[in-house]
Structures are given as structure tokens and as C-alpha cells.
Design a protein around this motif. Structure first.
Motif: not given
Length: 222
Positions: A17-28, A215-222
């Protein structure tokens, strides 16, 4: 529903998702709010998650619990009963969220809740779990995927982000495949347990379909 993206060779939490796996977003997100003892419950293709965790370095203790048979979102907690603290937070590996976990925990403690569920207005209540709250914010009913009847219940839905007391295990029999929202929380409501909704319009989006993923990808790209 995401097979076009995963091709059944990677688990959903490892979709980029954008620059890294979704799991890393959750962990972060967990680490951002000082949660540094993380347990990841895995099932199908869980070895891929284990490999990902092993090759990366996180400022947290991360333990993997691999289930041999599918136990659902509730049954998986039984496997880690000896690792759980008296109170803990549950985040799903296929949901991107910006919800303030500190404020949610403060609300949970202030209301002396057994369970606190983050809830928000949904664009698709018909295929979600709708929550009915009383004036005090206590959940009185949960309706699973109401379909075309959703209007009689409203469009306030659960986000699959929970803070719970370990006593929840009393409602999860050993070895059974159970879902928290479908099975456990309704059973707790029948026993008049204090389940509160933490109402927020902070971002929480599941990745259940390619459309929602985009939708999530687009959000993180803005």
C-alpha cells in the motif's frame, strides 16, 4: 475478493500500500501509540508473514502465533491466552486506520468498558456489521450484514478495531472457530457486558475489495 491482487501467493496484509506492505502500516500505527509488544495471529500463508517479520527490524517485540486450523478472529485469541495482558488492543492486518489509539484507550477506561469498539459511518453498511448505540454510547445491538434492510438500523458500523479485557476468553470455547463481531460480542451483549462504541470519523478502511484497496492507495499518494 482480493485474489486478483494476491494471486493466492501472498497473504492480504503483505499487499503493498503505497510504499510498504499494509502490515507495516498497521505495526507502525501501533508503535506510534507506544504499543511495543505485538502478537500477530496468522493462518493461511502465515509463513510468508513470518519471513517478512524475520527480515525486518522493528522497535517492538513481535511474536507470531500460527494456527494449524482456521479458528476465526476469536478462536485465534485462545491460542495466545498465556501471552495476553489483562487488557489489550486488537488491530486487523487488512485494515488501514489513522484512529488515535490513545484517545480510544482513555475512553475505554473512563467508561469502564469490557469492550470498546471503534465505530464510524460507513459507505457500505449493507455488507458491514452495523452497531446500534444508546445515548450513553453503549452498544445495544450488532447487526451483521443487514443488506437492503440497513436503513432501519442506520449506517454506523464497526471498524474491526477493539480494546478488550482478557475476560473475553470466557466467551471463546477452546478449539472452536468463532468470529468476534458475529459470535462473541453478541454473546457478551446477551450477558449485559459493557460494550461501548468509540464513535470517530478518523480514517479506517478495510481492504476487502480491489475498489477499497485502490481508495487507500490514492489517499496515501496525495
Amino acid at each position: 475478493r482480493l485474489q486478483s491482487l494476491t494471486e493466492d501467493v501472498i497473504p492480504k496484509p503483505l499487499i503493498h500500500v503505497h510504499t510498504k506492505p499494509l502490515l507495516d502500516h498497521v505495526i507502525d500505527h501501533a508503535i506510534k501509540y507506544s504499543y511495543d509488544n505485538i502478537i500477530i495471529c496468522t493462518g493461511h500463508l502465515g509463513h510468508k508473514i513470518q519471513e517478512h517479520i524475520d527480515k525486518n527490524h522493528y522497535p517492538a517485540v513481535i511474536t507470531i502465533s500460527q494456527e494449524e486450523n482456521s479458528l476465526g478472529t476469536a478462536g485465534a485469541l485462545r491460542l495466545i491466552k498465556d501471552l495476553l495482558e489483562d487488557e489489550f488492543i486488537i488491530l486487523y492486518g487488512d485494515i488501514y486506520t489513522t484512529i488515535n489509539l490513545k484517545k480510544m484507550l482513555q475512553s475505554h477506561k473512563r467508561k469502564k468498558a469490557d469492550v470498546t469498539i471503534a465505530v464510524h459511518t460507513s459507505e457500505h453498511p449493507q455488507d458491514s456489521t452495523v452497531a446500534k448505540l444508546n445515548k450513553q454510547g453503549k452498544i445495544v445491538e450488532m447487526i451483521e450484514k443487514p443488506g437492503d434492510d440497513w436503513e432501519q438500523y442506520g449506517n454506523l458500523t464497526q471498524t474491526s478495531l477493539y480494546i478488550v479485557k482478557k475476560d473475553i476468553l470466557n466467551f471463546i470455547p477452546e478449539g472452536q472457530s468463532l468470529d468476534l463481531a458475529k459470535d462473541v460480542f453478541p454473546a457478551m451483549l446477551k450477558k449485559n457486558k459493557n460494550i461501548f462504541g468509540y464513535q470517530t470519523e478518523e480514517y479506517a478502511k478495510d481492504m476487502g475489495t480491489p475498489e477499497r484497496y485502490n481508495k487507500v492507495v490514492k489517499l496515501l499518494q496525495t
